[in-house]
Design a protein around this motif. Structure first.
Motif, mmCIF file in Angstrom:
data_model
loop_
_atom_site.group_PDB
_atom_site.id
_atom_site.type_symbol
_atom_site.label_atom_id
_atom_site.label_comp_id
_atom_site.label_asym_id
_atom_site.label_seq_id
_atom_site.Cartn_x
_atom_site.Cartn_y
_atom_site.Cartn_z
ATOM 1 N N ILE A 92 0.837 -1.207 0.000
ATOM 2 C CA ILE A 92 0.000 0.000 0.000
ATOM 3 C C ILE A 92 0.868 1.251 0.000
ATOM 4 C CG2 ILE A 92 -0.221 -0.095 2.525
ATOM 5 C CD1 ILE A 92 -2.827 1.292 -0.001
ATOM 6 N N SER A 93 2.060 1.174 0.592
ATOM 7 C CA SER A 93 2.940 2.346 0.677
ATOM 8 C C SER A 93 3.522 2.739 -0.679
ATOM 9 C CB SER A 93 4.063 2.097 1.679
ATOM 10 O OG SER A 93 4.855 0.998 1.288
ATOM 11 N N VAL A 94 3.428 1.865 -1.674
ATOM 12 C CA VAL A 94 3.854 2.231 -3.033
ATOM 13 C C VAL A 94 2.988 3.374 -3.551
ATOM 14 C CG1 VAL A 94 3.934 1.431 -5.431
ATOM 15 C CG2 VAL A 94 4.782 -0.042 -3.577
ATOM 16 N N TYR A 95 1.738 3.390 -3.132
ATOM 17 C CA TYR A 95 0.778 4.389 -3.602
ATOM 18 C C TYR A 95 0.510 5.463 -2.552
ATOM 19 C CZ TYR A 95 0.075 0.627 -6.936
ATOM 20 O OH TYR A 95 0.283 -0.353 -7.886
ATOM 21 N N LEU A 96 0.470 5.079 -1.295
ATOM 22 C CA LEU A 96 0.230 6.015 -0.199
ATOM 23 C C LEU A 96 1.474 5.997 0.701
ATOM 24 C CD1 LEU A 96 -3.477 5.073 0.670
ATOM 25 C CD2 LEU A 96 -2.676 6.933 -0.798
ATOM 26 N N THR A 97 2.414 6.886 0.420
ATOM 27 C CA THR A 97 3.724 6.844 1.090
ATOM 28 C C THR A 97 3.641 7.116 2.586
ATOM 29 O OG1 THR A 97 4.095 9.166 0.487
ATOM 30 C CG2 THR A 97 4.938 7.488 -1.017
ATOM 31 N N GLU A 98 2.546 7.744 3.030
ATOM 32 C CA GLU A 98 2.412 8.039 4.456
ATOM 33 C C GLU A 98 2.301 6.767 5.301
ATOM 34 O OE1 GLU A 98 -1.822 8.889 2.723
ATOM 35 O OE2 GLU A 98 0.280 8.814 2.057
ATOM 36 N N TYR A 99 2.032 5.625 4.654
ATOM 37 C CA TYR A 99 1.907 4.371 5.395
ATOM 38 C C TYR A 99 3.177 3.517 5.319
ATOM 39 C CZ TYR A 99 -3.056 5.405 5.814
ATOM 40 O OH TYR A 99 -4.263 5.995 6.115
ATOM 41 N N LYS A 100 4.264 4.079 4.821
ATOM 42 C CA LYS A 100 5.492 3.294 4.632
ATOM 43 C C LYS A 100 5.995 2.694 5.939
ATOM 44 C CE LYS A 100 9.947 3.429 2.275
ATOM 45 N NZ LYS A 100 9.561 2.319 1.406
ATOM 46 N N GLN A 147 -8.899 5.606 0.729
ATOM 47 C CA GLN A 147 -7.937 6.673 0.436
ATOM 48 C C GLN A 147 -7.212 6.405 -0.885
ATOM 49 O OE1 GLN A 147 -5.516 6.580 3.946
ATOM 50 N NE2 GLN A 147 -6.988 7.725 5.192
ATOM 51 N N LEU A 148 -6.940 5.133 -1.158
ATOM 52 C CA LEU A 148 -6.259 4.765 -2.395
ATOM 53 C C LEU A 148 -7.094 5.121 -3.626
ATOM 54 C CD1 LEU A 148 -3.897 3.344 -3.839
ATOM 55 C CD2 LEU A 148 -5.156 1.189 -3.550
ATOM 56 N N VAL A 149 -8.396 4.851 -3.569
ATOM 57 C CA VAL A 149 -9.282 5.202 -4.685
ATOM 58 C C VAL A 149 -9.243 6.696 -4.939
ATOM 59 C CG1 VAL A 149 -11.678 5.273 -5.470
ATOM 60 C CG2 VAL A 149 -10.797 3.210 -4.373
ATOM 61 N N ALA A 150 -9.339 7.479 -3.885
ATOM 62 C CA ALA A 150 -9.317 8.940 -4.037
ATOM 63 C C ALA A 150 -7.980 9.414 -4.603
ATOM 64 C CB ALA A 150 -9.593 9.603 -2.691
ATOM 65 N N HIS A 151 -6.894 8.812 -4.126
ATOM 66 C CA HIS A 151 -5.555 9.219 -4.571
ATOM 67 C C HIS A 151 -5.336 8.923 -6.052
ATOM 68 C CE1 HIS A 151 -1.231 9.850 -4.457
ATOM 69 N NE2 HIS A 151 -1.047 8.626 -4.952
ATOM 70 N N LEU A 152 -5.752 7.757 -6.487
ATOM 71 C CA LEU A 152 -5.479 7.343 -7.864
ATOM 72 C C LEU A 152 -6.468 7.907 -8.877
ATOM 73 C CD1 LEU A 152 -4.473 3.599 -7.351
ATOM 74 C CD2 LEU A 152 -2.973 5.579 -7.669
ATOM 75 N N SER A 153 -7.701 8.086 -8.466
ATOM 76 C CA SER A 153 -8.736 8.538 -9.408
ATOM 77 C C SER A 153 -8.972 10.037 -9.369
ATOM 78 C CB SER A 153 -10.058 7.817 -9.121
ATOM 79 O OG SER A 153 -10.638 8.283 -7.911
ATOM 80 N N GLY A 154 -8.559 10.674 -8.263
ATOM 81 C CA GLY A 154 -8.859 12.091 -8.094
ATOM 82 C C GLY A 154 -10.303 12.354 -7.746
ATOM 83 N N ARG A 155 -11.047 11.287 -7.430
ATOM 84 C CA ARG A 155 -12.459 11.413 -7.085
ATOM 85 C C ARG A 155 -12.713 10.711 -5.761
ATOM 86 N NH1 ARG A 155 -15.596 11.941 -11.585
ATOM 87 N NH2 ARG A 155 -17.106 12.849 -10.136
#
Length: 337
Positions: A92-100, A147-155
């Motif tokens: 998940i941290s590949v896309y949401l770095t705050e969870y690294k 959060q991942l959906v919002a980050h990747l789609s912008g929606r």
């Protein structure tokens, strides 16, 4: 869709009605699609606990609680199809770095199958077990995926689903609601009617998804038909194949549940929500309000039940109930011609 209600499924309606009385729900419904036809549609009770409140009907929308998570699952699969997610085995941290730091080693597969081992502790996220080695039904992973959906789609999740799924499949009685209207049903909780959760957001990040029985049945049918409705493939078949196939990591002990993308798959475990007589291809989702969507590909069928209860009677065993419901549905579907 053609409607053919012969009364064959009356025993299932009677079971749901009896359980409605046992758990104290003010409302209930069942809806069954088999072989591209509606073969059972039944409604019981009222929107609220007082006698003058609106009767439950085909346009009534129930709060489906955790069933909402399968809508998130489809969004994740659709993002994969579009190439925005390379693999569910990415961390998940590949896309949401705050969870690294807090989610090192935790993949999207772990989040989608409740095998991530993450647990909120005093406002921080800790580890209950190593990722991929056990199972625990917790919402920390769901929050990350939203959060991942919002980050990747912008929606927001709700906007993404409305535009890319709900509109095409004409799910007009499905949505995250923030204000009451005449077709929404309240949930009965400790002698009063209430909404579920902090419903001040229409972003799809909270437990305020309301769906009619027929829309929930169509949701299940979309998965059964792998996206093909009325002869048209509205979304790629692979989007649905991922969601409903086994995704649980192989390292999870065999006595623990098996999942697709959040959907519960048929398995021989003490925590399994599906009746043991249901075929091995079956899958299901259940919410705390009592709503359930069961898909049985062997019988080309989707079986939905709806309740609006949050506070059940002492001694109520939800696992026993949902398994009995599934077993009865199996027996009736098996005998339906």
């Amino acid at each position: 869709m053609l409607k053919i209600d012969t009364g064959h499924f009356k025993p299932l309606n009677e079971y749901v009605y009896g359980m409605q009385k046992e758990i104290g729900a003010t409302a209930a419904a069942t809806y069954i699609i088999k072989s591209n036809a509606v073969v059972n549609e039944w409604y019981s009770g009222r929107h609220e606990s007082f006698e003058q409140s609106r009767a439950v009907g085909e346009r009534t929308q129930f709060n489906v609680a955790s069933i909402r998570k399968t809508y998130l699952a489809l969004a994740i699969s659709l993002l994969m199809e579009r190439g925005l997610i390379a693999s569910i085995d990415d961390e998940i941290s590949v896309y949401l770095t705050e969870y690294k730091a807090v989610a090192e080693g935790v993949t999207l597969r772990h989040l989608l199958t409740h095998t991530h081992g993450l647990q909120a502790e005093g406002g921080a996220i800790g580890r209950a077990f190593p990722a991929g080695e056990s199972f625990a039904y917790r919402n920390e992973g769901i929050t990350m995926l939203i959060q991942l959906v919002a980050h990747l789609s912008g929606r927001t999740l709700s906007a993404f689903m409305r535009d890319h799924v709900f509109a095409g499949y004409q799910l007009h009685e499905t949505g995250w609601r923030t204000a009451n209207h005449e077709h929404l049903i309240y949930n009965y909780y400790k002698d009063h009617d209430t909404w579920v959760g902090p419903n001040d957001s229409d972003a799809g990040d909270q437990s305020n998804l309301f769906v009619s029985a027929r829309d929930l049945a169509m949701w299940g049918y979309m998965h059964l038909a792998q996206g093909r409705i009325n002869g048209e493939q509205l979304l790629p078949q692979r989007v649905f194949e991922r969601v409903t196939s086994l995704q649980t990591p192989s390292g999870v002990p065999s006595h623990l549940p098996r999942n697709g993308f959040i959907w519960w798959l048929q398995s021989d475990t003490d925590l399994n929500q599906l009746g043991e007589r249901l075929p091995s291809c079956s899958y299901q989702i259940l919410g705390i309000t009592g709503c359930a969507c069961l898909v049985v590909p062997k019988y080309d069928a989707v079986v939905v039940r709806m309740y609006n209860q949050l506070s059940n009677a002492n001694g109520y065993d939800y696992l026993s109930d949902i398994r009995q419901f599934g077993n009865l549905a199996n027996d009736l579907l098996k005998g339906y011609f």
